[in-house]
Design an enzyme around this catalytic site. Sequence first.
Site, PDB file in Angstrom:
ATOM      1  N   LYS A  29      25.783  18.899  20.725  1.00 14.11           N
ATOM      2  CA  LYS A  29      25.143  19.857  21.544  1.00 14.11           C
ATOM      3  C   LYS A  29      25.863  19.474  22.859  1.00 14.11           C
ATOM      4  CE  LYS A  29      22.738  20.658  24.663  1.00 14.11           C
ATOM      5  NZ  LYS A  29      23.296  21.165  25.772  1.00 14.11           N
ATOM      6  N   GLU A  82      24.260   6.026  26.666  1.00 17.95           N
ATOM      7  CA  GLU A  82      24.820   5.789  27.833  1.00 17.95           C
ATOM      8  C   GLU A  82      24.559   6.667  29.193  1.00 17.95           C
ATOM      9  OE1 GLU A  82      28.811   6.511  26.022  1.00 17.95           O
ATOM     10  OE2 GLU A  82      28.778   4.668  25.170  1.00 17.95           O
ATOM     11  N   CYS A  98      30.107   8.295  35.770  1.00 17.86           N
ATOM     12  CA  CYS A  98      29.188   7.318  35.649  1.00 17.86           C
ATOM     13  C   CYS A  98      29.433   5.973  36.092  1.00 17.86           C
ATOM     14  CB  CYS A  98      28.648   7.442  34.239  1.00 17.86           C
ATOM     15  SG  CYS A  98      30.093   6.789  32.990  1.00 17.86           S
ATOM     16  N   GLU A 147      20.897   7.411  41.933  1.00 18.84           N
ATOM     17  CA  GLU A 147      22.219   7.862  41.630  1.00 18.84           C
ATOM     18  C   GLU A 147      22.455   9.625  42.292  1.00 18.84           C
ATOM     19  OE1 GLU A 147      22.980   9.304  37.599  1.00 18.84           O
ATOM     20  OE2 GLU A 147      24.778   8.319  37.316  1.00 18.84           O
TER      21      GLU A 147
HETATM   22  P1  NAD Z   1      21.919  15.478  31.582  1.00 18.15           P
HETATM   23  O1  NAD Z   1      21.100  14.351  31.056  1.00 18.15           O
HETATM   24  O2  NAD Z   1      21.435  16.402  32.437  1.00 18.15           O
HETATM   25  O3  NAD Z   1      22.461  16.225  30.346  1.00 18.15           O
HETATM   26  C1  NAD Z   1      23.402  15.820  29.229  1.00 18.15           C
HETATM   27  C2  NAD Z   1      23.014  16.619  28.049  1.00 18.15           C
HETATM   28  O4  NAD Z   1      21.776  16.303  27.415  1.00 18.15           O
HETATM   29  C3  NAD Z   1      23.454  18.010  28.152  1.00 18.15           C
HETATM   30  O5  NAD Z   1      24.051  18.506  26.895  1.00 18.15           O
HETATM   31  C4  NAD Z   1      21.971  18.557  28.143  1.00 18.15           C
HETATM   32  O6  NAD Z   1      21.913  19.931  27.856  1.00 18.15           O
HETATM   33  C5  NAD Z   1      21.321  17.571  27.329  1.00 18.15           C
HETATM   34  N1  NAD Z   1      19.880  17.684  27.646  1.00 18.15           N
HETATM   35  C6  NAD Z   1      19.186  17.775  28.745  1.00 18.15           C
HETATM   36  N2  NAD Z   1      17.689  17.634  28.486  1.00 18.15           N
HETATM   37  C7  NAD Z   1      17.570  17.369  26.960  1.00 18.15           C
HETATM   38  C8  NAD Z   1      16.408  17.060  26.293  1.00 18.15           C
HETATM   39  N3  NAD Z   1      15.284  16.883  26.692  1.00 18.15           N
HETATM   40  N4  NAD Z   1      16.469  17.009  25.200  1.00 18.15           N
HETATM   41  C9  NAD Z   1      17.869  16.879  24.396  1.00 18.15           C
HETATM   42  N5  NAD Z   1      19.083  17.049  25.324  1.00 18.15           N
HETATM   43  C10 NAD Z   1      18.803  17.247  26.439  1.00 18.15           C
HETATM   44  O7  NAD Z   1      23.380  14.917  32.249  1.00 18.15           O
HETATM   45  P2  NAD Z   1      24.679  15.616  33.151  1.00 18.15           P
HETATM   46  O8  NAD Z   1      23.866  16.068  34.196  1.00 18.15           O
HETATM   47  O9  NAD Z   1      25.288  16.505  31.892  1.00 18.15           O
HETATM   48  O10 NAD Z   1      25.327  14.245  33.153  1.00 18.15           O
HETATM   49  C11 NAD Z   1      25.350  13.425  34.295  1.00 18.15           C
HETATM   50  C12 NAD Z   1      24.518  12.200  34.107  1.00 18.15           C
HETATM   51  O11 NAD Z   1      25.289  11.467  32.884  1.00 18.15           O
HETATM   52  C13 NAD Z   1      24.745  11.116  34.968  1.00 18.15           C
HETATM   53  O12 NAD Z   1      23.540  10.451  35.224  1.00 18.15           O
HETATM   54  C14 NAD Z   1      25.800  10.219  34.635  1.00 18.15           C
HETATM   55  O13 NAD Z   1      25.384   8.814  35.326  1.00 18.15           O
HETATM   56  C15 NAD Z   1      25.471  10.218  33.278  1.00 18.15           C
HETATM   57  N6  NAD Z   1      26.770   9.610  32.470  1.00 18.15           N
HETATM   58  C16 NAD Z   1      26.937   8.574  31.721  1.00 18.15           C
HETATM   59  C17 NAD Z   1      27.887   7.983  31.117  1.00 18.15           C
HETATM   60  C18 NAD Z   1      27.629   6.469  30.452  1.00 18.15           C
HETATM   61  O14 NAD Z   1      28.713   6.324  29.859  1.00 18.15           O
HETATM   62  N7  NAD Z   1      26.923   5.575  31.057  1.00 18.15           N
HETATM   63  C19 NAD Z   1      29.037   8.874  31.069  1.00 18.15           C
HETATM   64  C20 NAD Z   1      29.130   9.898  31.767  1.00 18.15           C
HETATM   65  C21 NAD Z   1      27.752  10.570  32.439  1.00 18.15           C
END
Ligand code: NAD
Length: 486
Positions: free
Chosen positions: A178, A254, A288, A390
């Site tokens: 997804k 992550e 991230c 963040e």
């Molecule tokens: P997000 O959590 O909003 O969304 C990520 C994914 O999760 C999307 O595909 C979204 O549709 C899905 N999602 C959202 N709510 C959900 C739920 N309740 N159930 C299942 N799926 C759900 O994150 P984002 O805004 O896309 O990305 C940015 C974030 O990602 C930042 O916090 C960043 O630090 C983190 N990030 C972490 C790493 C790492 O390796 N630690 C790498 C990249 C990004």
Amino acid sequence: MQTFQHFINGQFVASASGKLFDKRSPLDNTRLGQVAEGGQAEVNAAVAAAQAALHGPWGRMPTDQRVAMLHAVADGITRRFDDFVAAEEADTGQPHHVIAHAFVPRGAANFKIFADIVKNVPAESFVMDTPDGAGALNYAIRRPKGVIGVISPWNAPLLLMTWKVGPALACGNTVVVKPSEETPASATLLGEVMNAVGVPPGVYNVVHGFGPDAAGEQLTRHDDVDAITFTGETRTGTAIMKAAADGIRDVSFELGGKNAGIVFADCDFDAAVEGIFRSAFMNTGQVCLGTERVYVERPLFERFVAALKRRCEAVKYGRPGDAGSNYGPLISQEHRRKVLSYYAKAVAEGANVVTGGGVPDLPGLLAEGAWVQPTIWTGLPETAAVVREEIFGPCCHIRPFDSEDEVVVLANANRYGLSTTIWTENLKRAHRMAAAVAVGITWVNSWFLRDLRTPFGGSKQSGIGREGGVHSLEFYTDLRNVCIKL
Ligand code: NAD
């Protein structure tokens, strides 16, 4: 105008409901295309296809053949390199050099490295004594975990998605991805590559759509999904963990970070300025591992702030292909609203705005895009929201420090623990600091330098588990012991 369909059982399909949502360009807010909005029907179909492939052709395929096929996937990405670069440029608006040199090549590498690891990893065995003197042989085998739900974010779409799909498939699992609703393009394109190189239908599936109460959540709650690997925000991780708890589905997370950059007075000054600049502002701060808190040893403080300010004020806004452009927009208008709310909060909390703090004045259509200025603050206490939370934007707070002990306390006083970058020419200090900072990844005199064989993941609220190299096998395989009486 393109329509991004789901990729289920080797076929590109529309949603049963016919629902679509718009994908807009971060550069100028024009409509780039439409995306099929998946729901329970698509998740069910994708999971059923993944289960069938797991117990069918993929599950029966000898390891050598599977490994060769994943090499072919990597080569297939490389063959369509320009298409992947164009897809990611359109979805994210980031500069060409970031996507072409860092993100897309890693998409291909993620398939090769894990295919090779799976082929070469040794098995553990123990010979034991038994009362009758005959003995017994124990050996451990790794079997695929099953159908893996892969939920990925938008900030480096192909890189982060394949970082999970690569090891999952290498270990013999099948996947339902997804991707983020913001970045549907490269996951869809990867479906074409899978078909072109002959990966059996159902091994790699993509369901587009949203997270809560939608495709993302439905995937995490599905009974026939065996494990969930997720990259995204920490609070989304909490929601997914709750959903996964019902079926005792394994999770690998992550998550977010509020990473510290630590600059000692004995550093190579120019290298430190450039390193901190990249770590805070590359990909418009949407990394991230990026730095949003900078601590500079007091003798260097004024000079460092002035140099970083000059570097920020020299960025060249532009479209990915524009000559010299090295700075892109944020991913969406919604994310810009969030980042700008933090810019306002910083001022309200009494920050000294060294540079930026607002929206750049851009010509023509670009004025409609999700742009913000690179921003530096000083003068805030550690309790300020922009120092604790963040933001995931192109901004950092810089604070002076006086001793190693002080800066360790400052760096660790945060709920996140993803990464740190430390700048010093003193080797003993580098080792001491690396052991003292509570993060999953420490860089010394560098940032974002990645060897894919090494463990990757976050401490504290930045993640659960480690992926990378053989560590990915811990999550993507089921380790079983066999005991044979001799
Ligand atoms: P997000 O959590 O909003 O969304 C990520 C994914 O999760 C999307 O595909 C979204 O549709 C899905 N999602 C959202 N709510 C959900 C739920 N309740 N159930 C299942 N799926 C759900 O994150 P984002 O805004 O896309 O990305 C940015 C974030 O990602 C930042 O916090 C960043 O630090 C983190 N990030 C972490 C790493 C790492 O390796 N630690 C790498 C990249 C990004």
